[in-house]
Every structure is written in C-alpha cells, then in structure tokens.
Design a protein around this motif. Structure first.
Motif, PDB file in Angstrom:
ATOM      1  N   ALA A   1      43.433  -5.169 -31.487  1.00  0.00           N
ATOM      2  CA  ALA A   1      42.847  -5.950 -32.579  1.00  0.00           C
ATOM      3  C   ALA A   1      41.338  -5.790 -32.643  1.00  0.00           C
ATOM      4  N   THR A   2      40.697  -5.663 -31.491  1.00  0.00           N
ATOM      5  CA  THR A   2      39.233  -5.596 -31.476  1.00  0.00           C
ATOM      6  C   THR A   2      38.710  -4.174 -31.553  1.00  0.00           C
ATOM      7  N   ARG A   3      39.570  -3.182 -31.244  1.00  0.00           N
ATOM      8  CA  ARG A   3      39.120  -1.789 -31.245  1.00  0.00           C
ATOM      9  C   ARG A   3      39.863  -0.939 -32.264  1.00  0.00           C
ATOM     10  N   GLY A   4      40.525  -1.603 -33.208  1.00  0.00           N
ATOM     11  CA  GLY A   4      41.215  -0.859 -34.240  1.00  0.00           C
ATOM     12  C   GLY A   4      42.454  -0.129 -33.749  1.00  0.00           C
ATOM     13  N   GLY A   5      42.978  -0.503 -32.594  1.00  0.00           N
ATOM     14  CA  GLY A   5      44.205   0.096 -32.097  1.00  0.00           C
ATOM     15  C   GLY A   5      43.963   1.242 -31.158  1.00  0.00           C
ATOM     16  N   GLY A   6      43.083   2.165 -31.531  1.00  0.00           N
ATOM     17  CA  GLY A   6      42.820   3.303 -30.674  1.00  0.00           C
ATOM     18  C   GLY A   6      43.890   4.360 -30.803  1.00  0.00           C
ATOM     19  N   ALA A   7      43.492   5.600 -30.613  1.00  0.00           N
ATOM     20  CA  ALA A   7      44.424   6.717 -30.783  1.00  0.00           C
ATOM     21  C   ALA A   7      45.554   6.667 -29.774  1.00  0.00           C
ATOM     22  N   ALA A   8      45.264   6.287 -28.533  1.00  0.00           N
ATOM     23  CA  ALA A   8      46.293   6.289 -27.496  1.00  0.00           C
ATOM     24  C   ALA A   8      47.392   5.281 -27.808  1.00  0.00           C
ATOM     25  N   LEU A   9      47.016   4.085 -28.229  1.00  0.00           N
ATOM     26  CA  LEU A   9      48.019   3.068 -28.521  1.00  0.00           C
ATOM     27  C   LEU A   9      48.793   3.386 -29.793  1.00  0.00           C
ATOM     28  N   GLU A  10      48.120   3.890 -30.795  1.00  0.00           N
ATOM     29  CA  GLU A  10      48.834   4.250 -32.021  1.00  0.00           C
ATOM     30  C   GLU A  10      49.799   5.399 -31.777  1.00  0.00           C
ATOM     31  N   ALA A  11      49.423   6.331 -30.921  1.00  0.00           N
ATOM     32  CA  ALA A  11      50.333   7.423 -30.584  1.00  0.00           C
ATOM     33  C   ALA A  11      51.537   6.897 -29.807  1.00  0.00           C
ATOM     34  N   LEU A  12      51.318   5.917 -28.939  1.00  0.00           N
ATOM     35  CA  LEU A  12      52.408   5.351 -28.152  1.00  0.00           C
ATOM     36  C   LEU A  12      53.390   4.581 -29.026  1.00  0.00           C
ATOM     37  N   PHE A  13      52.888   3.734 -29.905  1.00  0.00           N
ATOM     38  CA  PHE A  13      53.753   2.861 -30.694  1.00  0.00           C
ATOM     39  C   PHE A  13      54.126   3.448 -32.054  1.00  0.00           C
ATOM     40  N   GLY A  14      53.414   4.475 -32.488  1.00  0.00           N
ATOM     41  CA  GLY A  14      53.740   5.108 -33.762  1.00  0.00           C
ATOM     42  C   GLY A  14      53.360   4.286 -34.973  1.00  0.00           C
ATOM     43  N   VAL A  15      52.522   3.277 -34.769  1.00  0.00           N
ATOM     44  CA  VAL A  15      52.118   2.406 -35.868  1.00  0.00           C
ATOM     45  C   VAL A  15      50.819   1.729 -35.474  1.00  0.00           C
ATOM     46  N   SER A  16      50.003   1.378 -36.440  1.00  0.00           N
ATOM     47  CA  SER A  16      48.758   0.694 -36.146  1.00  0.00           C
ATOM     48  C   SER A  16      49.011  -0.779 -35.857  1.00  0.00           C
ATOM     49  N   TYR A  17      48.053  -1.397 -35.175  1.00  0.00           N
ATOM     50  CA  TYR A  17      48.163  -2.830 -34.893  1.00  0.00           C
ATOM     51  C   TYR A  17      48.198  -3.628 -36.187  1.00  0.00           C
ATOM     52  N   ALA A  18      47.403  -3.223 -37.162  1.00  0.00           N
ATOM     53  CA  ALA A  18      47.354  -3.950 -38.430  1.00  0.00           C
ATOM     54  C   ALA A  18      48.712  -3.948 -39.127  1.00  0.00           C
ATOM     55  N   ASP A  19      49.448  -2.853 -39.006  1.00  0.00           N
ATOM     56  CA  ASP A  19      50.735  -2.746 -39.688  1.00  0.00           C
ATOM     57  C   ASP A  19      51.882  -3.412 -38.935  1.00  0.00           C
ATOM     58  N   ASP A  20      51.789  -3.501 -37.601  1.00  0.00           N
ATOM     59  CA  ASP A  20      52.873  -4.115 -36.836  1.00  0.00           C
ATOM     60  C   ASP A  20      52.322  -4.711 -35.541  1.00  0.00           C
ATOM     61  N   PRO A  21      51.633  -5.844 -35.633  1.00  0.00           N
ATOM     62  CA  PRO A  21      51.050  -6.431 -34.421  1.00  0.00           C
ATOM     63  C   PRO A  21      52.101  -6.878 -33.414  1.00  0.00           C
ATOM     64  N   GLN A  22      53.307  -7.191 -33.864  1.00  0.00           N
ATOM     65  CA  GLN A  22      54.311  -7.720 -32.945  1.00  0.00           C
ATOM     66  C   GLN A  22      54.731  -6.694 -31.910  1.00  0.00           C
ATOM     67  N   VAL A  23      54.812  -5.421 -32.283  1.00  0.00           N
ATOM     68  CA  VAL A  23      55.217  -4.411 -31.310  1.00  0.00           C
ATOM     69  C   VAL A  23      54.191  -4.300 -30.185  1.00  0.00           C
ATOM     70  N   TYR A  24      52.924  -4.523 -30.499  1.00  0.00           N
ATOM     71  CA  TYR A  24      51.880  -4.526 -29.480  1.00  0.00           C
ATOM     72  C   TYR A  24      52.019  -5.755 -28.566  1.00  0.00           C
ATOM     73  N   ARG A  25      52.314  -6.899 -29.161  1.00  0.00           N
ATOM     74  CA  ARG A  25      52.472  -8.105 -28.352  1.00  0.00           C
ATOM     75  C   ARG A  25      53.693  -8.001 -27.444  1.00  0.00           C
ATOM     76  N   ASP A  26      54.769  -7.442 -27.960  1.00  0.00           N
ATOM     77  CA  ASP A  26      56.001  -7.336 -27.176  1.00  0.00           C
ATOM     78  C   ASP A  26      55.818  -6.459 -25.932  1.00  0.00           C
ATOM     79  N   ALA A  27      54.905  -5.496 -26.015  1.00  0.00           N
ATOM     80  CA  ALA A  27      54.657  -4.597 -24.884  1.00  0.00           C
ATOM     81  C   ALA A  27      53.520  -5.067 -23.999  1.00  0.00           C
TER      82      ALA A  27
END
Length: 266
Positions: free
Chosen positions: A149-175
């Motif tokens: 949320a504070t760093r715009g997701g970052g390339a590593a996290l977006e590559a891992l989850f296949g989606v940005s935090y803005a588009d699907d914050p729940q998948v980030y919270r679940d992990a």
C-alpha cells in the motif's frame, strides 16, 4: 556435511536437501529451512546450505527446501502449495529417507526474508497436516499489505500475486503474516536494526499483533546489522538464530544478548 536429496514433487524445483547429524542414533528434531530472495528464481536454496550443515553438526536434522518461484514455474498458488508440501514431507518422505529416526512431532521452521513470510504463512494454515513446534523469522517480510500500500506494490509482489495491491488488496492480506495472527505457534522474530531491504518495523508490527492475539512471540533486534547478516557465520544474527532454533524455550528470553557464542566448541 553429507546431504540427501529428496524430491517432494515432480516439478524441477520441488526438492530439498536433508542434512543428518553425525554420531547420533536419534530421534532428532527436524528444522525446515526456507530461503528468501523476493520469491524469485534468481535466488536458490544454496542461501541456506551453510545454515543447514551447521544445524546438523549441532545435533538436529535440517531440511533445506527449494520451491517454485517467480521465473521457475511459480507464482503465489504454486509457491504456497510447495511450502505446504515440503512441510508435509517431514512426516512422510523424510523418515523414509533418513538413516536415523526423526522426531516428526518436533518440526521447527526457519525462514529468511521472503522465506520468513512463507514460514509464518504455513504455520497459520489450520488444515496443514504438520503443525510446527516453533518458527524463527529472520528479517521477515511479515507485512506485505502495508508494504504494498505504501510502495505501490512493487515489482516483486505484483509478479508473485499477478495483480496490483490496488486491484486486489485481499490477496495481499491473505498472504501477509501480520493479518493471519494468531498462528498458535511459538515464534522468535530476529531483525537487524540497520536492515534497509525489510525495515525492522515489519517485525515490530508483527510481534505486537501476534502477542495481542495471544501468540507466544518475542522480537530480538540486532543493533548494527543488516538484512544479509543472517548469511554470515560471524554475526550476532547468526548466533541468535542458533539460540532460537536450539534453546528449549527461546521465546521466554527477552534479553538474549551474550558476550560470546554459547555454542562455541559444541
């Protein structure tokens, strides 16, 4: 230190190295090691090879696991499934391959950085067939949601989850381990005060939340050391990892500092 390769799946990255302590008849605890490296195929299980060999020398079996990573057949579904499978193997495949009995009721997890996120994530899986007896988080990336949320997701996290935090914050919270407390697994968080890759605030936030949720947790901050100190045998981060893995009740020690390595000569 001799090692035994064990495949826990059919994919190239689904394997690990088992290190057996010499000169013992067992049964011995099993310590599963999960390496870090941004969940990326640019980093491999050799990051934890030295730690695995040293733990075996000190009397426990070390299970150093590889897993599918971004660029090596993995994104979050594959990576998380592999960590669950590697943990389950401590009860099935490892005892079959080990030349000495293993105490499969005492499986300890150690994860560094992204590996710490995976260790605490799997510790919180209620349906996992193997419940770890403790988790040691080394410089853990334990708050993925706030980081994204504070760093715009970052390339590593977006590559891992296949989606940005803005588009699907729940998948980030679940992990994110911070959002999965309590795990009901005793935990030691170790973090260097000079860590620039994963600031110590991540472990502080996790320890506070886990403790408030009823978990047995302690945070050991290491003055003057950074993110990769855990890979260096000469550091306090290394010594404290040995203490956290091998002591009977390390989470009861709020002040673990010592003038010299208590394991020297063991």
């Amino acid at each position: 230190m001799p090692r035994i390769r064990i495949d826990y799946g059919s994919e190239p990255a689904q394997f690990g190295h088992l290190y057996i302590p010499p000169g013992t008849d067992g049964p011995v605890p099993v310590v599963m090691l999960i390496h870090g490296g941004y969940w990326s195929a640019d980093f491999h299980l050799n990051l934890a090879t030295t730690l695995g060999a040293e733990l075996a020398r000190r009397g426990v079996a070390a299970w150093n696991v590889e897993y599918r990573r971004v660029g090596a057949g993995g994104a979050w579904p594959e990576t998380s499934a592999d960590i669950e499978a590697a943990l389950a193997a401590t009860r099935t495949l490892l005892p079959e391959a080990s030349p000495i009995p293993l105490d499969t009721g005492d499986v300890r997890l150690v994860g560094h950085s992204a590996g710490a996120q995976l260790a605490l994530w799997v510790a919180g899986q209620r349906e996992c067939p193997v419940r770890p007896s403790r988790v040691i988080s080394q410089a853990g990336a334990l708050d993925l949601a706030s980081r994204a949320a504070t760093r715009g997701g970052g390339a590593a996290l977006e590559a891992l989850f296949g989606v940005s935090y803005a588009d699907d914050p729940q998948v980030y919270r679940d992990a994110s381990p911070l959002h999965r407390v309590p795990t009901c697994v005793p935990t030691v968080c170790i973090h260097g005060s000079e860590d620039l890759q994963v600031p110590v605030a991540a472990s502080r936030a996790y320890a506070t939340a886990a403790g408030a949720a009823g978990d047995r947790v302690v945070l050991w901050e290491v003055p003057g050391e950074g993110h990769n100190a855990f890979l260096d045998r000469s550091t306090r981060s290394w010594d404290l990892t040995m203490k956290a893995v091998l002591d009977e009740n390390p989470w009861l020690d709020e002040d673990p500092w010592f003038d010299e390595d208590p394991w020297a000569g063991s």
